[in-house]
Design a protein around this motif. Structure first.
Motif, PDB file in Angstrom:
ATOM      1  N   SER A 160       0.802  -1.238   0.000  1.00 61.31           N
ATOM      2  CA  SER A 160       0.000   0.000   0.000  1.00 61.31           C
ATOM      3  C   SER A 160       0.827   1.276   0.000  1.00 61.31           C
ATOM      4  O   SER A 160       0.399   2.300   0.505  1.00 61.31           O
ATOM      5  N   ARG A 161       2.020   1.213  -0.568  1.00 61.17           N
ATOM      6  CA  ARG A 161       2.813   2.423  -0.735  1.00 61.17           C
ATOM      7  C   ARG A 161       2.507   3.027  -2.099  1.00 61.17           C
ATOM      8  O   ARG A 161       2.286   2.312  -3.075  1.00 61.17           O
ATOM      9  N   ALA A 162       2.533   4.359  -2.151  1.00 63.19           N
ATOM     10  CA  ALA A 162       2.337   5.085  -3.397  1.00 63.19           C
ATOM     11  C   ALA A 162       3.614   5.847  -3.720  1.00 63.19           C
ATOM     12  O   ALA A 162       4.127   6.589  -2.887  1.00 63.19           O
ATOM     13  N   PHE A 163       4.134   5.618  -4.924  1.00 65.55           N
ATOM     14  CA  PHE A 163       5.376   6.235  -5.363  1.00 65.55           C
ATOM     15  C   PHE A 163       5.064   7.322  -6.392  1.00 65.55           C
ATOM     16  O   PHE A 163       4.349   7.063  -7.362  1.00 65.55           O
ATOM     17  N   PRO A 164       5.594   8.519  -6.196  1.00 60.16           N
ATOM     18  CA  PRO A 164       5.292   9.610  -7.126  1.00 60.16           C
ATOM     19  C   PRO A 164       5.977   9.415  -8.480  1.00 60.16           C
ATOM     20  O   PRO A 164       7.010   8.755  -8.587  1.00 60.16           O
ATOM     21  N   VAL A 165       5.361  10.012  -9.491  1.00 57.16           N
ATOM     22  CA  VAL A 165       5.973  10.091 -10.817  1.00 57.16           C
ATOM     23  C   VAL A 165       6.148  11.573 -11.097  1.00 57.16           C
ATOM     24  O   VAL A 165       5.186  12.330 -11.107  1.00 57.16           O
ATOM     25  N   ARG A 166       7.397  11.978 -11.271  1.00 54.01           N
ATOM     26  CA  ARG A 166       7.720  13.396 -11.483  1.00 54.01           C
ATOM     27  C   ARG A 166       8.331  13.586 -12.867  1.00 54.01           C
ATOM     28  O   ARG A 166       9.357  12.976 -13.169  1.00 54.01           O
ATOM     29  N   ASP A 167       7.696  14.393 -13.674  1.00 54.38           N
ATOM     30  CA  ASP A 167       8.170  14.672 -15.036  1.00 54.38           C
ATOM     31  C   ASP A 167       8.398  13.381 -15.823  1.00 54.38           C
ATOM     32  O   ASP A 167       9.389  13.246 -16.540  1.00 54.38           O
ATOM     33  N   GLY A 168       7.499  12.411 -15.654  1.00 56.40           N
ATOM     34  CA  GLY A 168       7.598  11.143 -16.379  1.00 56.40           C
ATOM     35  C   GLY A 168       8.621  10.183 -15.818  1.00 56.40           C
ATOM     36  O   GLY A 168       8.923   9.171 -16.442  1.00 56.40           O
ATOM     37  N   ILE A 169       9.148  10.470 -14.637  1.00 56.28           N
ATOM     38  CA  ILE A 169      10.161   9.605 -14.018  1.00 56.28           C
ATOM     39  C   ILE A 169       9.613   9.058 -12.705  1.00 56.28           C
ATOM     40  O   ILE A 169       9.292   9.825 -11.792  1.00 56.28           O
ATOM     41  N   PRO A 170       9.493   7.723 -12.591  1.00 52.17           N
ATOM     42  CA  PRO A 170       9.020   7.145 -11.338  1.00 52.17           C
ATOM     43  C   PRO A 170      10.090   7.263 -10.251  1.00 52.17           C
ATOM     44  O   PRO A 170      11.255   6.954 -10.484  1.00 52.17           O
ATOM     45  N   VAL A 171       9.688   7.739  -9.086  1.00 48.16           N
ATOM     46  CA  VAL A 171      10.602   7.878  -7.950  1.00 48.16           C
ATOM     47  C   VAL A 171      10.332   6.702  -7.010  1.00 48.16           C
ATOM     48  O   VAL A 171       9.408   6.734  -6.208  1.00 48.16           O
ATOM     49  N   LEU A 172      11.129   5.660  -7.146  1.00 46.50           N
ATOM     50  CA  LEU A 172      10.898   4.425  -6.392  1.00 46.50           C
ATOM     51  C   LEU A 172      11.776   4.335  -5.153  1.00 46.50           C
ATOM     52  O   LEU A 172      12.376   3.300  -4.859  1.00 46.50           O
ATOM     53  N   LEU A 173      11.820   5.414  -4.410  1.00 54.90           N
ATOM     54  CA  LEU A 173      12.568   5.456  -3.155  1.00 54.90           C
ATOM     55  C   LEU A 173      11.576   5.306  -2.010  1.00 54.90           C
ATOM     56  O   LEU A 173      10.549   6.000  -1.963  1.00 54.90           O
ATOM     57  N   LEU A 174      11.883   4.413  -1.074  1.00 57.16           N
ATOM     58  CA  LEU A 174      10.973   4.195   0.050  1.00 57.16           C
ATOM     59  C   LEU A 174      10.767   5.472   0.855  1.00 57.16           C
ATOM     60  O   LEU A 174       9.670   5.711   1.377  1.00 57.16           O
ATOM     61  N   ASP A 175      11.791   6.312   0.953  1.00 60.04           N
ATOM     62  CA  ASP A 175      11.671   7.569   1.687  1.00 60.04           C
ATOM     63  C   ASP A 175      10.727   8.556   1.012  1.00 60.04           C
ATOM     64  O   ASP A 175      10.208   9.463   1.657  1.00 60.04           O
TER      65      ASP A 175
END
Length: 61
Positions: free
Chosen positions: A41-56
């Motif tokens: 149930s974590r949601a990871f942002p996508v910024r400028d078409g780049i997925p940010v897959l950092l747990l922090d």
């Protein structure tokens, strides 16, 4: 190049996995602009078409 949801390459979406569960495929939440792991149930942002897959950077849903 063909772009899919959130401006991401559809091939990339097929291989992206949660960095915590390692094998769970991420689901797209277009209105929120995020990739979501249905297992943790974590949601990871996508910024400028780049997925940010950092747990922090992830948020709990």
């Amino acid at each position: 190049m063909t772009t899919g949801p959130l401006g991401l390459d559809p091939v990339l979406l097929e291989i992206l996995a949660c960095p915590d569960t390692h094998h769970t495929r991420l689901e797209v939440d277009e209105p929120a602009g995020e990739l979501v792991c249905p297992t943790c149930s974590r949601a990871f942002p996508v910024r400028d078409g780049i997925p940010v897959l950092l747990l922090d950077e992830a948020r709990q849903r």
